[in-house]
Design an enzyme around this catalytic site. Sequence first.
Site, PDB file in Angstrom:
ATOM      1  N   TRP A 107       0.768  -1.298  -0.142  1.00  0.00           N
ATOM      2  CA  TRP A 107       0.049  -0.190   0.046  1.00  0.00           C
ATOM      3  C   TRP A 107       0.791   1.132   0.019  1.00  0.00           C
ATOM      4  O   TRP A 107       0.462   2.187  -0.663  1.00  0.00           O
ATOM      5  CB  TRP A 107      -0.899   0.055   1.229  1.00  0.00           C
ATOM      6  CG  TRP A 107      -1.985  -1.079   1.050  1.00  0.00           C
ATOM      7  CD1 TRP A 107      -2.159  -2.089   1.813  1.00  0.00           C
ATOM      8  CD2 TRP A 107      -2.926  -1.176   0.107  1.00  0.00           C
ATOM      9  NE1 TRP A 107      -3.354  -2.712   1.416  1.00  0.00           N
ATOM     10  CE2 TRP A 107      -3.611  -2.214   0.286  1.00  0.00           C
ATOM     11  CE3 TRP A 107      -3.305  -0.325  -1.098  1.00  0.00           C
ATOM     12  CZ2 TRP A 107      -4.955  -2.573  -0.347  1.00  0.00           C
ATOM     13  CZ3 TRP A 107      -4.180  -0.785  -1.859  1.00  0.00           C
ATOM     14  CH2 TRP A 107      -5.002  -1.963  -1.353  1.00  0.00           C
ATOM     15  N   ASP A 180      -1.330   6.798   6.361  1.00  0.00           N
ATOM     16  CA  ASP A 180      -2.642   5.890   6.251  1.00  0.00           C
ATOM     17  C   ASP A 180      -2.728   5.151   7.507  1.00  0.00           C
ATOM     18  O   ASP A 180      -1.659   4.504   7.866  1.00  0.00           O
ATOM     19  CB  ASP A 180      -1.912   4.959   4.679  1.00  0.00           C
ATOM     20  CG  ASP A 180      -3.174   4.056   4.350  1.00  0.00           C
ATOM     21  OD1 ASP A 180      -4.134   3.914   5.400  1.00  0.00           O
ATOM     22  OD2 ASP A 180      -2.846   3.386   3.308  1.00  0.00           O
ATOM     23  N   LYS A 204     -12.045  -1.727   7.459  1.00  0.00           N
ATOM     24  CA  LYS A 204     -11.251  -2.457   8.162  1.00  0.00           C
ATOM     25  C   LYS A 204     -11.500  -2.454   9.840  1.00  0.00           C
ATOM     26  O   LYS A 204     -11.942  -3.402  10.416  1.00  0.00           O
ATOM     27  CB  LYS A 204      -9.766  -2.232   8.126  1.00  0.00           C
ATOM     28  CG  LYS A 204      -9.266  -2.830   6.789  1.00  0.00           C
ATOM     29  CD  LYS A 204      -8.525  -1.822   5.950  1.00  0.00           C
ATOM     30  CE  LYS A 204      -8.369  -2.782   4.534  1.00  0.00           C
ATOM     31  NZ  LYS A 204      -7.492  -1.905   3.830  1.00  0.00           N
TER      32      LYS A 204
HETATM   33  C1  LIG Z   1      -7.073  -1.548   2.639  1.00  0.00           C
HETATM   34  C2  LIG Z   1      -5.969  -0.631   2.620  1.00  0.00           C
HETATM   35  C3  LIG Z   1      -5.863   0.277   1.606  1.00  0.00           C
HETATM   36  C4  LIG Z   1      -7.077   0.328   0.460  1.00  0.00           C
HETATM   37  O1  LIG Z   1      -7.910   0.782   0.959  1.00  0.00           O
HETATM   38  P1  LIG Z   1      -9.345   1.157  -0.238  1.00  0.00           P
HETATM   39  O2  LIG Z   1     -10.373   1.786   0.743  1.00  0.00           O
HETATM   40  O3  LIG Z   1      -9.738  -0.254  -0.844  1.00  0.00           O
HETATM   41  O4  LIG Z   1      -8.832   2.069  -1.243  1.00  0.00           O
HETATM   42  C5  LIG Z   1      -5.039   1.238   1.550  1.00  0.00           C
HETATM   43  N1  LIG Z   1      -4.152   1.214   2.675  1.00  0.00           N
HETATM   44  C6  LIG Z   1      -4.101   0.324   3.469  1.00  0.00           C
HETATM   45  C7  LIG Z   1      -2.987   0.485   4.627  1.00  0.00           C
HETATM   46  C8  LIG Z   1      -4.966  -0.651   3.520  1.00  0.00           C
HETATM   47  O5  LIG Z   1      -5.196  -1.431   4.495  1.00  0.00           O
END
Ligand SMILES: *Cc1c(COP(=O)(O)O)cnc(C)c1O
Length: 372
Positions: A107, A180, A204
């Site tokens: 990511w 993030d 999540k």
């Molecule tokens: C799941 C995830 C993403 C992607 O998320 P989306 O909402 O599907 O765009 C980005 N960064 C991290 C750390 C993730 O766990």
Amino acid sequence: MKRVFNFSPGPSALPLPVLERAAAEMCDANGSGQSIMEMSHRSKDFKPVIEKTEALLRELMGIPANYRVLFLQGGASLQFSMVPMNLAGSADAAAGKKAAYIETGIWAEKAAKEAAKFASVEVRASSKDRSYAYIPDAPAPQDGDAYYHITLNNTIVGTRWEHIPDTGTAKGGTVPLVSDISSCALSEPLDVSRFGLVYAGAQKNLGPAGVTVVVIREDLIGHAPPETPAMLRYDVHAEEGSLYNTPPCYGIYMIGLVLEWLKGLGGVPAIAERNREKAGLFYRYLDGSKLFYSPVEKPFRSLMNIPFIARENDPQKRAELESRFVKEAAAAGLINLAGHRLVGGMRASIYNAMPIEGVQALIQFMEKFEKS
Ligand SMILES: *Cc1c(COP(=O)(O)O)cnc(C)c1O
């Protein structure tokens, strides 16, 4: 009713009391005679819903007053573009400002790659050399950096930053730290004041898919170049209180229910203790196992996403063993244990909503599998 233990990395398990309450309120929310899904986002019925969700998020995350909370769409992935567009747009790039990235997983890699379309990106450290099994030392930012981006918890490879890097520069400036936090939001206490901006896809740890939460310090709002589309500007969403266009109303409501549930458990400190206990149990089992092991170096192990691999040198046999494991686990009510398609192996995602009983059941199953 049948409920499984769901170890999915996302969308992931939601607390059962939250689902039950949503079901009870489905057709008549708060005596309004309508479902949340049927309400105008500008109605007097929806206003308290979004206000309550924001207030609870502020309380539970300890968000300082000079930060704005935005409920957006497009997932965490759209933030990979919005962050550079708004914080290091064309004028900043022309002024030689760099966007600094630390590459700690797939990511993080994607975030840097996307940002390079809009900003002058520099990857200042990477752990790719050892398959992202650790968090590299973070070099101090440079004066004039537009921002410094990290991925606090690496969902696919199962690592986490165990300290927040200091983003002070040699000359005494401070570069905004951007993170993030998709897969670790509200899993442990986080000092939001150390960051300029944090973002998370909700699916999540916060609620259902479809909402992205952005927490941004006020002074970072309003720097997007004029050609930036309205929907991709933090200032537009901040001015309109996340109601510039129709927001993901039901998702925002669901986040509110999850936050109420979390508050009832004792908030972030209480869930953090539970998360450490759950992860501790699982790592202790893995470290003692003769069949499975964790590929992640000990100081950097995630509390939320735990990849594991079968000890078998023959790749063909290993793949067969792992696929048998995932299948038999699913038949035993332990689902979504396959690793990410890019890295293979297995992975147990044990977010806030996973009860300790789920982790215990998984360990018991693995012990039995190992013996057989
Ligand atoms: C799941 C995830 C993403 C992607 O998320 P989306 O909402 O599907 O765009 C980005 N960064 C991290 C750390 C993730 O766990």
